[in-house]
Design an enzyme around this catalytic site. Structure first.
Site, short mmCIF file in Angstrom:
data_model
loop_
_atom_site.label_atom_id
_atom_site.label_comp_id
_atom_site.label_asym_id
_atom_site.label_seq_id
_atom_site.Cartn_x
_atom_site.Cartn_y
_atom_site.Cartn_z
N SER A 258 0.85 -1.19 0.00
CA SER A 258 0.00 0.00 0.00
C SER A 258 0.89 1.24 0.00
CB SER A 258 -0.90 0.00 1.24
OG SER A 258 -0.11 0.33 2.37
N LYS A 259 0.23 2.37 -0.02
CA LYS A 259 0.94 3.66 -0.03
C LYS A 259 2.00 3.76 1.06
CE LYS A 259 0.15 6.51 -3.23
NZ LYS A 259 1.30 6.18 -3.99
N ARG A 260 1.71 3.11 2.20
CA ARG A 260 2.66 3.15 3.31
C ARG A 260 4.05 2.67 2.88
NH1 ARG A 260 2.11 -0.57 6.85
NH2 ARG A 260 0.48 -1.61 5.66
#
Ligand code: GLU
Length: 494
Positions: A258-260
């Protein structure tokens, strides 16, 4: 496999967002499988979700596919004999297919309201019934009566009729092996919603069947949809394709990407300076390995050797460090001129060091800079910082404090710089070799270690102690600039 001649695979993104690395890898596997088997690679746009699909996203996906170099044989822009290749253009086809199934008794109209369905579910829960799905309330309504209710305008959905006694549905998956699902639990699921739109499980099968898709390679988040889709193939009387569900891509912490974890979309990687070939190479090895050893696999090899037998069912880990390593391998394999033309010069322009459409130096200078920076670069934009000193005004070059402390503000530094001025001023042919020949005798002459002589010179010219070889560095900076910078640095030297 002789039937490989007829392989037809598709990549069917929903344009509800950008193309993410997971989707990109699915696209790569489909493309590679088609190329390796002499089959056909189809691109289909699954844009039936009107609230989330946009033309802009479709364009971004098409651009990402082109950047990845995944040419499609049929689909948007290229056409083909199995169109339309946009699901929104197929709505009459889905309706016709659903109505045919109703007419054949393989699907039926359901008039249950959401409230009724909810009440049934609650009742099943209270009875502690293990099956809490649709209670098949409308399955046995007389077809003529059902038609009359439809004609009278009563809201309805269309449900598939899972055949009585169908038994287990076994997905023979090329990656996961046989996966068994209990048909009873599949429910008589909805294939057409009350708003007149088909559900994913129906539309996708109608399209895959009419397009003659032979192998479905997609993420294993769709594995649980597959038994339902098999029901639709069987109802349509279409052959069931081979399924290959590929694993999810996880971040280095083992969690879903994910973006993380940083960049997730293809264009973010493109814009960060990754090479398409390296990116495709890296993604193709997330879950596939031709021999368990190679880390650099050319596009040609991928397109000739890819096979589903070597796809792993274990989750793949996206490791940016490995991607950088592979990108570096591709950069290092370029000849200097290619590196200059495709990486260095575009980056210098992008950084604003050189005006667009102009080159401030001659070809030999860029080739020399390319040769100097290439081995020290794993990602294109890294050349910007490394080349910045060549674009500074002599009087404005900034000195890195640590380097000054370590190399200039030291006894002997001034002496080294004085000797360098003398030796360099005498160099006529300003080449790396001549510069090195002039500087080489200095350590012995001054009775100092090499570092003590060369590092002050480097800091004087570059501003820091990190740079390619001293000969190349000085040659690139130019004689006048080198002498001027050394003069200036003498003020800081002890
Ligand atoms: N449009 C679907 C998706 O993006 C396609 C899934 C499939 O390959 O069947 O998830």
């Amino acid at each position: 496999m002789s039937e490989n001649q007829n392989v037809r695979v598709r990549f069917a993104p929903s344009p509800t967002g950008k193309l993410h690395v997971g989707g990109a890898r699915t696209a790569i596997y489909n493309w590679a499988f088609a190329r390796a088997t002499g089959g056909t690679f189809i691109l289909r746009i699954d844009d039936t979700d009107p609230t989330r699909s946009t033309d802009e996203n479709t364009q971004i996906i098409l651009r990402a596919m082109r950047w990845l170099g995944l040419d499609w044989d049929e689909g948007p822009e290229v056409g083909g004999d199995y169109g339309p290749y946009w699901q929104t253009e197929c709505l009459p086809i889905y309706r016709e297919a659903a109505e045919r199934l109703v007419a054949e008794g393989k699907a039926y109209y359901c008039f249950c309201t959401p409230e009724k369905l909810e009440a049934d579910r609650k009742a099943a829960q209270e009875r502690k019934d293990t099956f809490q799905g649709y209670q098949r309330t409308c399955r046995n309504i007389d077809p003529a009566e059902a038609q009359a209710r439809v004609d009278a305008g009563e809201p309805y959905t269309i449900r598939i009729k899972v055949p009585d006694g169908r038994g287990d549905v076994i997905v023979h998956d090329a990656v996961h092996g046989d996966v068994t699902f209990n048909a009873k639990e599949l429910d008589d699921f909805i294939i057409f919603r009350s708003d007149g739109t088909p559900t994913y499980n129906f539309a996708t099968v109608v399209d895959d069947a009419r397009m003659g898709i032979t192998h479905i390679i997609r993420g294993d988040d769709h594995l649980s949809n597959t038994p339902r889709q098999i029901m639709v193939y069987e109802a349509l009387g279409a052959p069931t394709p081979v399924f290959a569900h590929i694993s999810m891509i996880l971040g280095t912490d083992g969690k879903k990407l994910s973006k993380r974890h940083g960049a997730t979309s293809v264009e973010e990687y493109r814009d960060a300076g990754y090479l398409s070939d390296a990116f495709v190479n890296y993604l193709s090895l997330l879950g596939w390995a031709p021999d368990g050893e190679s880390t650099v696999i050319s596009r040609e090899r991928l397109a000739s050797e890819f096979s589903l037998d070597h796809v792993s069912k274990n989750p793949a880990i996206m490791d940016p460090k490995k991607l950088d390593f592979i990108n570096g391998e591709y950069l290092h394999a370029m000849d200097d001129q290619t590196f200059a033309d495709e990486v260095l010069i575009p980056q210098l322009h992008a950084a604003g060091f050189e005006p667009a459409g102009e080159c401030l130096h001659d070809a030999a200078w860029y080739d020399l800079l390319a040769a100097a920076l290439k081995p020290r670069t794993t990602l294109g934009p890294q050349v910007v910082d490394q080349a910045a000193f060549l674009y500074e005004e002599d009087a404005e070059l900034e000195y890195d404090e640590k380097s000054v402390k370590k190399w200039l503000a030291k006894t002997g530094a001034r002496e080294a710089l004085d000797a360098a001025t003398e030796a360099l001023a005498a160099v006529e042919d300003w080449t790396p070799e001549a510069i090195e020949a002039a500087l080489d005798p200095l350590p012995e002459k001054l009775g100092m270690g090499k570092g003590k002589v060369f590092q002050p010179i480097r800091v004087a010219v570059v501003g820091s102690a990190a740079s390619p070889g001293i000969g190349e560095t000085l040659a690139l900076a130019g004689k006048d600039h080198v002498l001027a910078r050394i003069e200036r640095a003498k003020e800081l030297a002890l």
